[in-house]
Write a protein that holds these residues in place. Structure first.
Motif, mmCIF file in Angstrom:
data_model
loop_
_atom_site.group_PDB
_atom_site.id
_atom_site.type_symbol
_atom_site.label_atom_id
_atom_site.label_comp_id
_atom_site.label_asym_id
_atom_site.label_seq_id
_atom_site.Cartn_x
_atom_site.Cartn_y
_atom_site.Cartn_z
ATOM 1 N N ASN A 729 0.870 -1.271 -0.028
ATOM 2 C CA ASN A 729 0.062 0.061 -0.029
ATOM 3 C C ASN A 729 0.780 1.066 -0.118
ATOM 4 N N ASN A 731 0.222 4.114 1.571
ATOM 5 C CA ASN A 731 0.329 4.748 2.859
ATOM 6 C C ASN A 731 1.246 3.926 3.892
ATOM 7 N N SER A 733 0.466 2.003 6.256
ATOM 8 C CA SER A 733 0.314 0.724 6.899
ATOM 9 C C SER A 733 0.151 -0.549 5.988
HETATM 10 C C1 LIG Z 1 -3.713 2.128 3.291
HETATM 11 O O1 LIG Z 1 -4.152 1.713 2.101
HETATM 12 C C2 LIG Z 1 -4.816 0.526 1.935
HETATM 13 C C3 LIG Z 1 -5.014 0.045 0.391
HETATM 14 O O2 LIG Z 1 -5.216 1.251 -0.372
HETATM 15 C C4 LIG Z 1 -6.152 0.434 2.727
HETATM 16 O O3 LIG Z 1 -6.951 -0.638 2.552
HETATM 17 C C5 LIG Z 1 -6.066 0.859 4.078
HETATM 18 O O4 LIG Z 1 -7.161 1.050 4.654
HETATM 19 C C6 LIG Z 1 -5.267 2.297 4.044
HETATM 20 N N1 LIG Z 1 -4.749 2.360 5.462
HETATM 21 C C7 LIG Z 1 -4.680 3.447 6.202
HETATM 22 C C8 LIG Z 1 -4.503 3.571 7.823
HETATM 23 O O5 LIG Z 1 -4.894 4.597 5.649
#
Ligand SMILES: *[C@@H]1O[C@H](CO)[C@@H](O)[C@H](O)[C@H]1NC(C)=O
Ligand SMILES: *[C@@H]1O[C@H](CO)[C@@H](O)[C@H](O)[C@H]1NC(C)=O
Ligand SMILES: *[C@@H]1O[C@H](CO)[C@@H](O)[C@H](O)[C@H]1NC(C)=O
Ligand SMILES: *[C@@H]1O[C@H](CO)[C@@H](O)[C@H](O)[C@H]1NC(C)=O
Ligand SMILES: *[C@@H]1O[C@H](CO)[C@@H](O)[C@H](O)[C@H]1NC(C)=O
Ligand SMILES: *[C@@H]1O[C@H](CO)[C@@H](O)[C@H](O)[C@H]1NC(C)=O
Ligand SMILES: CC(=O)N[C@H]1CO[C@H](CO)[C@@H](O)[C@@H]1O
Length: 849
Positions: A729, A731, A733
Motif C-alpha cells: 500500500n 500509505n 500501513s
Molecule cells: C492504506 O491503504 C490500503 C489500500 O489502499 C487501505 O486498504 C488501508 O485502509 C489504508 N490504511 C490507512 C491507515 O490509511
C-alpha cells in the motif's frame, strides 16, 4: 462454377465473423514459416505465477526490447485445479491475460501445457487430489489418469480457443507442448510408457488447435509431433524427422538454487556461444529457460529444497531488473542473428574447417547473398583466421563471430560490448534532497526505520496433548494425508510406562529415535519442545534431482512413569518434481519408525502404536497471516528471540520510488513471510551455502555445467525475499507477518530497494556503448574510463599498457547527469587520428545515484 461462388461467399462471411485474421504456422527443416515468412524464432520462458500481473507488461516489454520474438510458459495444473473440478484462473493465474499481453506487445507465444511441468515446481505441477484418486497412476498408460489429463488439457485448450489465442485464430500462440521430458524417464515405465506417449500425441492432435504440437526430449515423438531438445547446448541435436525444424525448448541460462546451495551463474559469453552454435548448426527455434525466473511465492517451490528465489541467473533478474551484461550481450546477438534471418533459413549451407576447432559456416541464397558464422570451439586457443578477400578475423577461444556478408564482423560471443551492472540494495524511505543546491538531488545516507514488533505463540495446546482429528495404527504418508494443503502434519501418540519397565529398561536415560523421509521434524514430549532436525541436504551438497531426503532424528528424552505424550510435527519443504515415479516418493514418517532407545537397545517400539493425526497448524485455520484476522492474540511485550513456533507482526512504510523491494530476513530461522496477507514464500536464512567451491571471476571458456560458476559461498543461501510493488500500500500501513518454526531474531529485519549501483561498460572499437541507471537515478560520477587495453573487472578496472588521453572527459561529457547515455567507441570520439591498436576497447565505471 456455383461452388466457387460459394467459396468466395463463405470467405467473405467468415471475415466478418472474425475480426482477427488467421496466422498460418508451418515449418520445414530450416525455418518456422509464419504467414509464409521464413523465420528463426528466439523465445524466452516467463512463468506467469512466478511474478504478478502488474509485472507482466514490463517483463514482456523488456523481453521484446531484448530481441525476443516469442514468450513461452508452462501451465500449472496444481494451482488451476487445486480441488477436483474447482478451477482458478484469477490474479497471477490468468494465463489468458498473460498471452493477451504477449500479443499486444507484438510477440508470439508457446503454450507448454504438460500438464506435467517439472520446473522445480511443487510436485511437478500435479494437484495432490490426483495422486489420491483411487486407481490412478501418473504419467503412464492408466485410464483414470489419462481421463483427468485429457479433461485438464481440453479445459486449457478451450480457454485459449475462447480467447482466440492460437495463431490459427489470429492469436499469438504458434506452438503447444504436450507432456514434458518424458523420453528421459520413459524406460522406468516399460511398455506402458510407450503406449502412453502415443496416446498423448493422439489426444493432443485431436484438440485441433491449428498450430503444431511439440514434445521435448522425446526421440520417439509420434508424428506429426515435433521432438525438441533441452540442455545447456543443443547444437548437435537432430530431430527425429528430416522435415522437422531443429528446436531447443530449454536453453538453460543459469540454474536453480536449493536451500544450502551456492548461487549458480552462467556467463553471458557462454550463453551467447551456445545460442550462436545452435543457429550455426541449423537451429530454427530456441527458448531461454529462463528469460525471467521470478519467485516461488507461497508453497509453489518443488525439489524438495528449491529456494523461494527462482532467479536462475536469467537475463531478467528475479525482480525484473536487467541482468547485465547477460541481457545486453544477448540482445546484440539477437540483432546480429536477425540480420541474417533470411539467409540462415534459406537451407543453402556450406562448412569449411580451419582445424583446431575453427569452422566457417556460409549461408547463401540463390541470388548469391552470403552470411557467415565463424566459430572457435577450442576451449583455450584463440584463432586468427584469414578469409582472403573477406578479411582477417580474430576469433577468441570458445566463441562465434557473426559475419554479415561474410566480411563484416557484427558480433562475437566472447566480446562484451555492453553494460555491466552491479546491483545494490538500499534503504529508501525518505526523498533525497538537494543538499548542495546544484539542482541535483543528493542521496541522503539513510538508516532503516525502526520496526515495532508484536508476537504470538503458535497455539499448540491440543497437539501437545496428543489430540488429533483422525487416527491409524500405522505411520501415514504425509502428502497423501494432508492433500498437500499445508507443509505441516502432526503425528501424535502416547505411551504408558509402568514402574517395572521404567527400572528394567533404564528409561531415565532414554532417547527418542525417529526415522523419517523428511523434510523437517519438530519433536515435543510431554508438552516440552525436544528439538528439531532437517534433511541433510541443507547446509551440505547442492541438491540433486532424485536425492534421498530421509534422516535419523535421535535426542535424549525425559519420560515419566505413567502416560507420556509424544507429538511429532513433520514439515515438507516442497515436493519432488522430477524422475520416474517421483510422485510416489514417500514424505513424512511413512515407512519409517519411532522408537524409545536406552543403552543402544530399542526398549519400546511405537511404530505401530495408535497414532493420532492433525493436518496443518492451528494458526493456519485461524489465519494468523491475515492482518484482518482477529483470532491471533498479539503481544507487544516480551518479544522473544530464538523461540520456536512463533509468529511476529509489524507495520512498515513502503520504500519510495519504483525500484523493486525486498525484505532482508537475516536473523530469522525458517518459516513463512506474508506482506498484507500475500505469501512471499518460505524463508530460511539459516540455510548456509557451502564455504568452498565458488568462483567469482568464472572463465566462460569450456563446457559449462551447473556447478561451474558458483558464488555466495559461506553465506545464507537466500537472505532477501521479493515483495512485489503490487503487494504494498502507498500509505504507512503495510503489515509484515512472519512465522518462524525454529526461532529467530527480528531486530535486523529491514525493507530495501534493489537498483543499479555501479554501472560498468566494456566495448570494443567500432561498437556503441550504452549505459543506463534505473528508477529515475542518474550517472553522478565517472570513476574510471580508459580507451586502450584496460585490465581487470567491473569494480577493479586498471589502466593497461596504453590508453587515449581524454577518455574520462569524453565519457563525463556524454554521461554525467543523465539517466542513460551512449558513447560511440571510435577513434573520433577520443580524438585520435589513427588506431592505437586493433583490439582497443573502452572500459568505464560510473555511479548511479
Ligand atoms: C492504506 O491503504 C490500503 C489500500 O489502499 C487501505 O486498504 C488501508 O485502509 C489504508 N490504511 C490507512 C491507515 O490509511
Ligand atoms: C546455393 O548457393 C550457391 C552459391 O551461392 C548458389 O549458386 C546456388 O544457386 C544456391 N542454391 C540454392 C538452392 O539456393
Ligand atoms: C538473398 O538475400 C539477399 C540479402 O538478404 C536479398 O536481398 C535477396 O532478395 C535474396 N534473394 C533471394 C532469391 O531470396
Ligand atoms: C509393565 O509394562 C510391560 C510392557 O508394556 C508389560 O509387559 C508388563 O506386564 C507391565 N507390568 C506390570 C506390572 O503391569
Ligand atoms: C546414558 O546413555 C548414554 C548413551 O546411550 C550412555 O553413554 C550413558 O552411559 C548412559 N548413562 C547412564 C547413567 O546409564
Ligand atoms: C539479535 O540480533 C541483534 C543484531 O541484529 C543482536 O545485536 C542481538 O544481540 C540479537 N539478540 C539475541 C538475543 O541474540
Ligand atoms: C532433465 C532436466 O533436469 N530437465 C530440467 C531442466 O531444467 C529445468 C529447470 O531448470 C526443468 O524444468 C527441466 O525439466
Amino acid at each position: 462454377m456455383l461452388s466457387r461462388h460459394w467459396t468466395v461467399f463463405l470467405l467473405v462471411a467468415s471475415a466478418f465473423l472474425c475480426s482477427c485474421s488467421a496466422i498460418t504456422v508451418d515449418y520445414d527443416a530450416n525455418a518456422m514459416i509464419i504467414n509464409g515468412q521464413r523465420k528463426l524464432v528466439i523465445s524466452g520462458s516467463i512463468h506467469y505465477p512466478r511474478s504478478t500481473p502488474e509485472m507482466w507488461p514490463d517483463l514482456i516489454q523488456k523481453s521484446k526490447d531484448g530481441g525476443l520474438d516469442t514468450i513461452e510458459t508452462y501451465i500449472f495444473w496444481n494451482l488451476h485445479e487445486p480441488r477436483r473440478r474447482e478451477y482458478d484462473f484469477t490474479g497471477n493465474l490468468d494465463f489468458v491475460k498473460f498471452f493477451q499481453l504477449v500479443q499486444e506487445a507484438g510477440l508470439y507465444g508457446i503454450l507448454r501445457i504438460g500438464p506435467y511441468v517439472c520446473a522445480e515446481w511443487n510436485y511437478g505441477g500435479f494437484p495432490m487430489w490426483l495422486h489420491n484418486t483411487p486407481g490412478l497412476e501418473l504419467r503412464t498408460d492408466n485410464n483414470v489418469y489419462k481421463q483427468e489429463m485429457q479433461i485438464f488439457t481440453t479445459k486449457i485448450v478451450d480457454l485459449a480457443k475462447q480467447a482466440k489465442l492460437f495463431a490459427s485464430q489470429g492469436g499469438p500462440i504458434i506452438l503447444a507442448q504436450i507432456e514434458n521430458e518424458y523420453g528421459n524417464i520413459m524406460d522406468g515405465y516399460g511398455d506402458a510408457g510407450k503406449k502412453y506417449i502415443k496416446w498423448c500425441a493422439e489426444m493432443a492432435v485431436a484438440q485441433n488447435i491449428g498450430v503444431p504440437w511439440i514434445m521435448c526430449q522425446q526421440d520417439n515423438a509420434p508424428q506429426p509431433i515435433i521432438n525438441t531438445c533441452n540442455g545447456f547446448y543443443c547444437d548437435q541435436f537432430k530431430p527425429n524427422n528430416a522435415r522437422s525444424p531443429k528446436m531447443w525448448t530449454e536453453n538453460w541460462t543459469g540454474w536453480f538454487k536449493a536451500w544450502g546451495g551456492r548461487d549458480p551463474h552462467r556467463t553471458a559469453e557462454d550463453t551467447a556461444f551456445a545460442v550462436a552454435r545452435f543457429y550455426q548448426n541449423g537451429g530454427v527455434l530456441q527458448n531461454y529457460y529462463m528469460y525471467h525466473g521470478g519467485t516461488n511465492f507461497g508453497r509453489t517451490s518443488g525439489g524438495p529444497y528449491i529456494t523461494t528465489s527462482y532467479d536462475y541467473d536469467a537475463p531478467l533478474d528475479e525482480y525484473g531488473n536487467l541482468n547485465q551484461p547477460k541481457y545486453g550481450h544477448l540482445k546484440k546477438l539477437h540483432a546480429a542473428l536477425k540480420l541474417g534471418e533470411s539467409l540462415l533459413t534459406s537451407g543453402n549451407v556450406s562448412w569449411k574447417s580451419f582445424g583446431n576447432g575453427v569452422d566457417l559456416t556460409t549461408f547463401t541464397n540463390s541470388s548469391g547473398a552470403r552470411f557467415c558464422m565463424l566459430s572457435n570451439t577450442d576451449n583455450s586457443k584463440d584463432a586468427n583466421i584469414d578469409l582472403q578477400q573477406d578479411g582477417k578475423f580474430f576469433v577468441p577461444a570458445w566463441s562465434v563471430s557473426i559475419l554479415d556478408g561474410c566480411n563484416k564482423e557484427i558480433h562475437n560471443t566472447a566480446k562484451l560490448n555492453t553494460q555491466i551492472s552491479q546491483m545494490v540494495k538500499k534503504v529508501y524511505t525518505k526523498e533525497d534532497v538537494d543538499v548542495d543546491g546544484d539542482g541535483v538531488e543528493d542521496p541522503v545516507e539513510q538508516v532503516a526505520p525502526h520496526l515495532n514488533w508484536e508476537w504470538a505463540p503458535e497455539p499448540l495446546r491440543d497437539t501437545l496433548q496428543g489430540k488429533g482429528r483422525f487416527k491409524a495404527s500405522v505411520l501415514l504418508d504425509q502428502k497423501s494425508a494432508t492433500f498437500d494443503i499445508s507443509d505441516y502434519f502432526w503425528y501424535m501418540t502416547s505411551v504408558n510406562i509402568n514402574e517395572t519397565t521404567w527400572k528394567s529398561s533404564n528409561l531415565n536415560n532414554a532417547t527418542l529415535r525417529v526415522n523419517t523421509n523428511g523434510h523437517a521434524l519438530y519433536a515435543f514430549v510431554n508438552r516440552r519442545f525436544l528439538g528439531y532436525q532437517f534433511s541433510k541436504q541443507a547446509n551440505t551438497k547442492q541438491m540433486v534431482h532424485g536425492d534421498d531426503y530421509s534422516f535419523l532424528f535421535e535426542k535424549p528424552i525425559s519420560l515419566n512413569v505413567g502416560t507420556n505424550t509424544i507429538s511429532l510435527l513433520s514439515a515438507t519443504v516442497g515436493l519432488a518434481n522430477y524422475g520416474a515415479k517421483f510422485d510416489l516418493k514417500p514424505t513424512g514418517l511413512i515407512g519409517g519408525s519411532v522408537q524409545l532407545v536406552s543403552n543402544g537397545q530399542v526398549v519400546i517400539d511405537l511404530t505401530s502404536s495408535t497414532w493420532f493425526y492433525k493436518v496443518g497448524l492451528n494458526s493456519e485455520v485461524k489465519r494468523f497471516h491475515d492482518p484482518a484476522s482477529t483470532k491471533a492474540k498479539w503481544n507487544a511485550d516480551g518479544l522473544p528471540t530464538g523461540r520456536p513456533m512463533t509468529w511476529y507482526k509489524t507495520t512498515f512504510q513502503a520504500p519510495l520510488g519504483t525500484d523493486p523491494v525486498v525484505v532482508d530476513l537475516l536473523g530469522m530461522g525458517k518459516g513463512y513471510a506474508w506482506v498484507n496477507g500475500h505469501n512471499l514464500g518460505r524463508f530460511w536464512p539459516t540455510a548456509v551455502a557451502d564455504s568452498s567451491g565458488c568462483n567469482d571471476n568464472c572463465d566462460y571458456r569450456g563446457q559449462f555445467n551447473s556447478d561451474k560458476c558458483r558464488t555466495n559461498c559461506g553465506n545464507p543461501t537466500q537472505r532477501y525475499y521479493h515483495v512485489p510493488r503490487s503487494f504494498l500500500n502507498k500509505n504507512n500501513s503495510n503489515t509484515l507477518i512472519l512465522f518462524d518454526e525454529v526461532g529467530g531474531n527480528t531486530s535486523a529485519i529491514s525493507f530495501l530497494v534493489i537498483t543499479v549501483g555501479k554501472v560498468c561498460g566494456h566495448a570494443y572499437l567500432g561498437s556503441n556503448l550504452e549505459l543506463s541507471c534505473q528508477g529515475g537515478k542518474v550517472i553522478s560520477d565517472v570513476e574510471f574510463a580508459s580507451f586502450g587495453d584496460p585490465q581487470g573487472f567491473c569494480g577493479s578496472f586498471k589502466v593497461g599498457s596504453f590508453q587515449a588521453t581524454n577518455a574520462l572527459t569524453a565519457v563525463e561529457k556524454a554521461c554525467v547527469g543523465r539517466q542513460s547515455c551512449a558513447i560511440e567507441v571510435s577513434d573520433a570520439t577520443f580524438e585520435l587520428s589513427n588506431d592505437i591498436g586493433p583490439t582497443s576497447r573502452l572500459a568505464v565505471q560510473a555511479l548511479c545515484s
